[in-house]
Each structure stands twice: as C-alpha cells, then as structure tokens.
Scaffold this motif. Structure first.
Motif, mmCIF file in Angstrom:
data_model
loop_
_atom_site.group_PDB
_atom_site.id
_atom_site.type_symbol
_atom_site.label_atom_id
_atom_site.label_comp_id
_atom_site.label_asym_id
_atom_site.label_seq_id
_atom_site.Cartn_x
_atom_site.Cartn_y
_atom_site.Cartn_z
ATOM 1 N N ASP A 157 0.732 -1.332 0.033
ATOM 2 C CA ASP A 157 0.086 0.021 -0.092
ATOM 3 C C ASP A 157 0.918 1.246 -0.080
ATOM 4 N N LEU A 158 0.181 2.240 -0.423
ATOM 5 C CA LEU A 158 0.932 3.583 -0.465
ATOM 6 C C LEU A 158 -0.049 4.703 0.224
ATOM 7 N N TRP A 159 0.397 5.317 1.216
ATOM 8 C CA TRP A 159 -0.452 6.476 1.894
ATOM 9 C C TRP A 159 0.210 7.743 1.884
ATOM 10 N N ALA A 160 -0.572 8.704 1.678
ATOM 11 C CA ALA A 160 -0.134 10.180 1.929
ATOM 12 C C ALA A 160 -0.664 11.011 3.189
ATOM 13 N N PHE A 161 0.296 11.476 3.864
ATOM 14 C CA PHE A 161 -0.282 12.283 5.245
ATOM 15 C C PHE A 161 0.004 13.873 5.090
ATOM 16 N N GLU A 162 -1.007 14.643 4.925
ATOM 17 C CA GLU A 162 -0.907 15.914 4.782
ATOM 18 C C GLU A 162 -0.637 16.702 6.491
ATOM 19 N N VAL A 163 0.207 17.043 6.578
ATOM 20 C CA VAL A 163 0.928 17.674 7.812
ATOM 21 C C VAL A 163 -0.340 18.697 8.404
ATOM 22 N N SER A 164 -0.514 19.531 7.614
ATOM 23 C CA SER A 164 -1.277 20.605 7.895
ATOM 24 C C SER A 164 -2.706 20.420 8.318
ATOM 25 N N SER A 165 -3.214 19.549 7.402
ATOM 26 C CA SER A 165 -4.735 19.080 7.623
ATOM 27 C C SER A 165 -4.933 17.747 8.719
ATOM 28 N N LYS A 166 -3.460 17.222 8.851
ATOM 29 C CA LYS A 166 -3.763 15.943 9.761
ATOM 30 C C LYS A 166 -4.510 14.811 8.998
ATOM 31 N N LYS A 167 -4.684 14.665 7.939
ATOM 32 C CA LYS A 167 -5.471 13.974 7.276
ATOM 33 C C LYS A 167 -4.471 12.679 6.283
ATOM 34 N N TRP A 168 -4.756 11.597 6.405
ATOM 35 C CA TRP A 168 -4.205 10.478 5.686
ATOM 36 C C TRP A 168 -5.168 10.016 4.516
ATOM 37 N N ILE A 169 -4.482 9.751 3.422
ATOM 38 C CA ILE A 169 -5.496 9.550 2.091
ATOM 39 C C ILE A 169 -4.690 8.136 1.596
ATOM 40 N N GLN A 170 -5.389 7.247 1.303
ATOM 41 C CA GLN A 170 -4.800 5.958 0.586
ATOM 42 C C GLN A 170 -4.770 6.199 -0.874
ATOM 43 N N LEU A 171 -3.538 5.888 -1.378
ATOM 44 C CA LEU A 171 -3.337 6.234 -2.597
ATOM 45 C C LEU A 171 -3.320 4.739 -3.433
ATOM 46 N N ALA A 172 -3.015 4.681 -4.797
ATOM 47 C CA ALA A 172 -3.023 3.278 -5.417
ATOM 48 C C ALA A 172 -1.853 2.504 -4.958
ATOM 49 N N SER A 173 -2.150 1.197 -4.828
ATOM 50 C CA SER A 173 -1.069 0.492 -4.157
ATOM 51 C C SER A 173 -0.005 0.134 -5.379
ATOM 52 N N ALA A 174 1.155 -0.146 -4.698
ATOM 53 C CA ALA A 174 2.298 -0.342 -5.854
ATOM 54 C C ALA A 174 2.129 -1.866 -6.471
ATOM 55 N N PRO A 175 3.036 -2.119 -7.730
ATOM 56 C CA PRO A 175 2.814 -3.448 -8.048
ATOM 57 C C PRO A 175 3.335 -4.408 -7.419
#
Length: 278
Positions: A101-119
C-alpha cells in the motif's frame, strides 16, 4: 561548523523501536510506526506520526483527524516527502505478511489519504524517493526473494503506477537487494537517483541476522533512464551493509549523500558516518 543535538529528556517522545522509517520536511523530521516492546510487535499508534523540530529539539505526536482512515502499524517500511506538506508511507511488515500500500499524510490538515497500491509483490525493506511529483520505488524482500530489475514510478497527479525494467547483471543495472536506500538528487546538474548497499542474500535468521551485503553504489539518470555504477576509491569507502540511514546533503558545492550506521555482514552494528560527493 558541526553541532550535536542533545538527547531529549522529555517523556513525550517516541518509544524505543526498530524497523521504523522517517522523512524530512524543512527543519522537521517525521517518524511513523516501527517494531518494539517485549513482543517486538508493530507499534500501533492509531495513525499518529512523530515530529521532531530540529530548531527547538522537541518531539510532538501528530494525531490524525478523527474521520481519517490511517495505515496499519508496520515495520521495515519506507517513507518520503514532497518537501512541502506531504509525507508518504509505503509497504513494510504488519503483524503478519507484507504490504504494497501507499499512503499520503498531509501534515497541515492531519489527514491520511490512501493512494493506489504499488505493483506486486508485497514487500518489506523496499525504498522510495520523491522528485518532481513522482515517487520512485525499487528493491525489497517478498518473504522468499530479494527483488530487483524494476523501477516502479508513481505519478502523484494521476494516482497511477508505471514501471521501467533493467538488467540485474551488475553491468547495466544493480543486482536485486533489500534494506538498501534510494535518494533523489542532482549529479552534475542532471536529475538522478542513487541506490546503494543493501542485503543481496537473506539470512536464515530473518530480521535477527545479517545476510550477504552489497557495498556498491549506482546512479540512475532519470532523463536517459540509464544506470551507471559509481566506482569508489579503495580504502576510502564504507563497509558493505544493510538497514542503514541515508539522505541527501545539499550545499553550495552541490548535492552529496550522507550514510550512517547499519548492519554489517558479520551481524555487527555500525555507527560510522560517510559522505559521498559527486
């Protein structure tokens, strides 16, 4: 001038852990999960990231927004950042198995977003690097085999992955490995990636032992898509290793790479620091 950071005495700091990962945004270092405790289990902090402010020498625990889903606790994962406001967490080993899996965390909003999983396959001990809206991923261990021969590229705008394959003959490309490093930097004004060292052949003891380690350094020219081994001066190079820390050091002289610590081939813990200049 070199300055040494004093060890924090605050109780508000991350618990002791191994197999963690970190990334930097400006003067702050961010840490996510890892393995620890008596059971040496993944450290579950409900999606929290730890922030170390290098100007105040203080730790802060950043808890995600209550409505935000978050990545599972894990170890032997990897992290990168866009250098502005976003952290990326990828792959690693949860309580059982491995992840892709790949996740992004926006520090300013304190929100995680799940992105497309890697091959596939899922893996631990892999490496990622961010450059110009792209995340580069290579190497790792899938539980049976050291992985290599492919550079996976994630496009942050389109939320899609693509892949570039290369020979693993140690002539036209580096051999498969895990617990290595991948960094994005400029070499003679050309955007490049550097991968180096790592475990070429896993230990029968798993995470408790050292396998056969690599001591080579490879540069990838992003525009030409070609690899080139960087020959190091004999007698002036680090010992082969895995499970080490590495990052780009920027100065008026250009980009260089700093390497610290790790696990040597004889299962010894290393505490040396090296700087590779191009």
């Amino acid at each position: 001038m070199t300055s040494l950071l004093s060890r924090t005495t605050s109780a508000h700091a991350p618990s002791p852990r191994v197999g963690s990962a970190s990334a930097v945004i400006r003067e702050k270092v961010y840490l996510f999960s890892g393995r620890g405790g008596l059971a040496m289990a993944p450290i579950e902090e409900n999606g929290s990231a730890w922030e170390f402010d290098s100007t105040s020498f203080a730790w802060s625990q950043i808890k995600p927004d209550e409505d935000s889903a978050y990545p599972a606790a894990r170890s032997y994962h990897c992290m990168a950042s866009d250098g502005v406001d976003t952290l990326f967490v990828h792959a690693g080993c949860p309580e059982t198995g491995r992840l892709s899996d790949l996740w992004a965390f926006e520090v300013s909003s304190k929100k995680w977003i799940q992105l497309a999983s890697a091959p596939e396959p899922p893996r631990g001990g892999t490496s990622i690097a961010y450059a110009n809206g792209l995340i580069y991923r290579m190497n790792g261990f899938d539980g049976k085999t050291e992985l290599g021969g492919k550079l996976d590229v994630y496009d942050c705008k389109s939320n899609t992955w693509s892949s570039v394959t290369f020979p693993v003959d140690d002539i036209s490309g580096p051999s498969p490995r895990s617990v290595s490093a991948l960094s994005a930097l400029n070499i003679r004004n050309r955007p490049s990636l550097i991968t180096l060292f790592g475990e070429r052949d896993p230990s029968s003891l798993g995470h408790q032992g050292a396998g056969k380690m690599a001591g080579d350094v490879w540069a990838y020219d992003i525009e030409s898509r070609k690899w080139c081994e960087i020959k190091l001066t004999e007698g002036h190079k680090p010992a082969a290793r895995g499970w080490f820390a590495a990052d780009v050091l920027q100065s008026t002289k250009g980009d260089s790479l700093v390497v610290h610590g790790g696990l040597g081939e004889n299962n010894e813990r290393l505490d040396d620091i090296w700087v590779l200049e191009f």
